[in-house]
Design a protein around this motif. Structure first.
Motif, mmCIF file in Angstrom:
data_model
loop_
_atom_site.group_PDB
_atom_site.id
_atom_site.type_symbol
_atom_site.label_atom_id
_atom_site.label_comp_id
_atom_site.label_asym_id
_atom_site.label_seq_id
_atom_site.Cartn_x
_atom_site.Cartn_y
_atom_site.Cartn_z
ATOM 1 N N ALA A 18 0.802 -1.098 -0.112
ATOM 2 C CA ALA A 18 -0.079 0.101 0.209
ATOM 3 C C ALA A 18 0.889 1.231 0.041
ATOM 4 O O ALA A 18 0.530 2.360 -0.765
ATOM 5 N N LYS A 19 1.971 1.085 1.027
ATOM 6 C CA LYS A 19 2.873 2.430 0.878
ATOM 7 C C LYS A 19 3.403 2.575 -0.564
ATOM 8 O O LYS A 19 3.827 3.780 -0.959
ATOM 9 N N GLN A 20 3.842 1.598 -1.352
ATOM 10 C CA GLN A 20 4.389 1.633 -2.595
ATOM 11 C C GLN A 20 3.454 2.326 -3.573
ATOM 12 O O GLN A 20 3.919 2.935 -4.364
ATOM 13 N N ALA A 21 2.217 1.699 -3.423
ATOM 14 C CA ALA A 21 1.201 2.229 -4.434
ATOM 15 C C ALA A 21 0.957 3.762 -4.111
ATOM 16 O O ALA A 21 0.759 4.741 -5.162
ATOM 17 N N ILE A 22 0.828 4.180 -2.765
ATOM 18 C CA ILE A 22 0.785 5.645 -2.727
ATOM 19 C C ILE A 22 1.917 6.304 -3.067
ATOM 20 O O ILE A 22 1.786 7.454 -3.564
ATOM 21 N N GLY A 23 3.001 5.968 -3.002
ATOM 22 C CA GLY A 23 4.261 6.531 -3.366
ATOM 23 C C GLY A 23 4.357 6.679 -5.018
ATOM 24 O O GLY A 23 4.666 7.778 -5.649
ATOM 25 N N THR A 24 3.894 5.865 -5.618
ATOM 26 C CA THR A 24 3.631 5.893 -7.117
ATOM 27 C C THR A 24 2.631 6.873 -7.222
ATOM 28 O O THR A 24 2.977 7.979 -8.430
ATOM 29 N N MET A 25 1.811 7.188 -6.766
ATOM 30 C CA MET A 25 0.555 7.950 -7.053
ATOM 31 C C MET A 25 1.193 9.352 -6.822
ATOM 32 O O MET A 25 1.030 10.349 -7.509
ATOM 33 N N HIS A 26 2.051 9.578 -5.529
ATOM 34 C CA HIS A 26 2.376 10.953 -5.391
ATOM 35 C C HIS A 26 3.528 11.320 -6.319
ATOM 36 O O HIS A 26 3.551 12.429 -6.868
ATOM 37 N N LYS A 27 4.318 10.460 -6.946
ATOM 38 C CA LYS A 27 5.161 10.731 -7.915
ATOM 39 C C LYS A 27 4.559 11.239 -9.119
ATOM 40 O O LYS A 27 4.842 12.059 -9.818
ATOM 41 N N SER A 28 3.468 10.583 -9.408
ATOM 42 C CA SER A 28 2.752 10.956 -10.607
ATOM 43 C C SER A 28 1.968 12.248 -10.607
ATOM 44 O O SER A 28 2.276 13.321 -11.357
ATOM 45 N N GLU A 29 1.531 12.658 -9.348
ATOM 46 C CA GLU A 29 0.979 13.922 -8.959
ATOM 47 C C GLU A 29 2.098 15.213 -9.170
ATOM 48 O O GLU A 29 2.014 16.030 -9.578
ATOM 49 N N ASN A 30 3.498 14.586 -8.471
ATOM 50 C CA ASN A 30 4.661 15.712 -8.521
ATOM 51 C C ASN A 30 4.953 15.849 -10.121
ATOM 52 O O ASN A 30 5.340 16.947 -10.301
ATOM 53 N N MET A 31 5.110 14.795 -10.896
ATOM 54 C CA MET A 31 5.420 14.995 -11.942
ATOM 55 C C MET A 31 4.425 15.908 -13.066
ATOM 56 O O MET A 31 4.948 16.560 -13.524
ATOM 57 N N SER A 32 3.037 15.748 -12.685
ATOM 58 C CA SER A 32 2.223 16.479 -13.360
ATOM 59 C C SER A 32 2.270 17.790 -12.884
ATOM 60 O O SER A 32 2.229 18.714 -13.928
ATOM 61 N N ALA A 33 2.244 18.231 -11.874
ATOM 62 C CA ALA A 33 2.593 19.518 -11.132
ATOM 63 C C ALA A 33 3.908 20.157 -11.670
ATOM 64 O O ALA A 33 3.600 21.393 -12.246
ATOM 65 N N MET A 34 4.897 19.394 -12.127
ATOM 66 C CA MET A 34 5.825 19.918 -12.692
ATOM 67 C C MET A 34 5.754 20.218 -14.143
ATOM 68 O O MET A 34 6.417 21.107 -14.630
ATOM 69 N N ALA A 35 5.150 19.247 -14.762
ATOM 70 C CA ALA A 35 4.850 19.796 -16.100
ATOM 71 C C ALA A 35 3.901 21.006 -16.303
ATOM 72 O O ALA A 35 4.230 21.486 -17.284
ATOM 73 N N ALA A 44 5.163 8.557 -15.583
ATOM 74 C CA ALA A 44 4.670 8.501 -14.281
ATOM 75 C C ALA A 44 3.484 8.473 -14.075
ATOM 76 O O ALA A 44 2.705 7.578 -13.097
ATOM 77 N N VAL A 45 2.578 8.942 -15.104
ATOM 78 C CA VAL A 45 0.988 8.849 -15.111
ATOM 79 C C VAL A 45 0.721 7.513 -15.519
ATOM 80 O O VAL A 45 -0.282 7.085 -15.050
ATOM 81 N N THR A 46 1.220 6.779 -16.537
ATOM 82 C CA THR A 46 1.042 5.370 -16.780
ATOM 83 C C THR A 46 1.490 4.483 -15.862
ATOM 84 O O THR A 46 0.383 3.563 -15.444
ATOM 85 N N ASN A 47 2.488 4.670 -15.060
ATOM 86 C CA ASN A 47 2.571 3.743 -13.754
ATOM 87 C C ASN A 47 1.359 3.967 -12.735
ATOM 88 O O ASN A 47 1.175 3.005 -12.099
ATOM 89 N N ALA A 48 1.026 5.107 -12.539
ATOM 90 C CA ALA A 48 -0.056 5.619 -11.605
ATOM 91 C C ALA A 48 -1.177 4.747 -12.107
ATOM 92 O O ALA A 48 -1.959 4.079 -11.282
ATOM 93 N N GLU A 49 -1.545 4.792 -13.223
ATOM 94 C CA GLU A 49 -2.844 4.277 -13.754
ATOM 95 C C GLU A 49 -2.675 2.798 -13.674
ATOM 96 O O GLU A 49 -3.846 2.031 -13.428
ATOM 97 N N VAL A 50 -1.619 1.836 -14.152
ATOM 98 C CA VAL A 50 -1.464 0.567 -13.583
ATOM 99 C C VAL A 50 -1.505 0.333 -12.277
ATOM 100 O O VAL A 50 -2.109 -0.913 -11.933
ATOM 101 N N VAL A 83 -4.328 -2.142 -7.853
ATOM 102 C CA VAL A 83 -4.906 -2.082 -6.544
ATOM 103 C C VAL A 83 -6.544 -2.389 -6.300
ATOM 104 O O VAL A 83 -6.930 -2.950 -5.587
ATOM 105 N N THR A 84 -7.201 -1.880 -7.363
ATOM 106 C CA THR A 84 -8.759 -2.145 -7.566
ATOM 107 C C THR A 84 -8.762 -3.719 -7.860
ATOM 108 O O THR A 84 -10.035 -4.279 -7.393
ATOM 109 N N ALA A 85 -8.183 -4.131 -8.604
ATOM 110 C CA ALA A 85 -8.283 -5.756 -8.887
ATOM 111 C C ALA A 85 -8.007 -6.671 -7.732
ATOM 112 O O ALA A 85 -9.026 -7.392 -7.458
ATOM 113 N N VAL A 86 -7.100 -6.176 -6.738
ATOM 114 C CA VAL A 86 -6.938 -7.161 -5.734
ATOM 115 C C VAL A 86 -7.808 -6.732 -4.562
ATOM 116 O O VAL A 86 -8.116 -7.649 -3.962
#
Length: 99
Positions: A39-56, A69-75, A80-83
């Motif tokens: 769960a912590k890894q998934a949250i970290g991936t989502m935060h990274k995507s948000e940060n990259m989007s903000a930087m863009a 980053a956005v593709t990784n967050a989507e996957v 997480v939803t499937a599990v």
């Protein structure tokens, strides 16, 4: 409504009771520890995507990095939803079992 956290806790409690007193627990991390780490890894991936989007948005990130980053967050979200769906389905099956 069934809460995924309650479902995971119920599973962990059942698994803890299933271990016989003389056998001892299995080596390695517990189910709860593994679930927490993932769960912590998934949250970290989502935060990274948000940060990259903000930087863009302010022009400080490469477009390829943002897309990756956005593709990784989507996957990650799809996984997480499937599990979650599988855990809830298993929990509901356990509830339907006759005692």
């Amino acid at each position: 409504m069934i809460n995924p956290i309650n479902a995971a806790a119920a599973y962990a409690n059942t698994a803890a009771r299933a271990v016989s007193p003389g056998a001892g627990a299995a080596e390695g991390p517990s189910f709860g520890d593994t679930l927490e780490q993932v769960a912590k890894q998934a949250i970290g991936t989502m935060h990274k995507s948000e940060n990259m989007s903000a930087m863009a948005a302010v022009g400080k990130a490469d477009l390829n990095d943002v897309v990756q980053a956005v593709t990784n967050a989507e996957v990650t979200l799809q996984t997480v939803t499937a599990v979650r769906d599988k855990v809830l389905s298993a929990y509901q099956e356990i509830l339907r079992m006759p005692m």
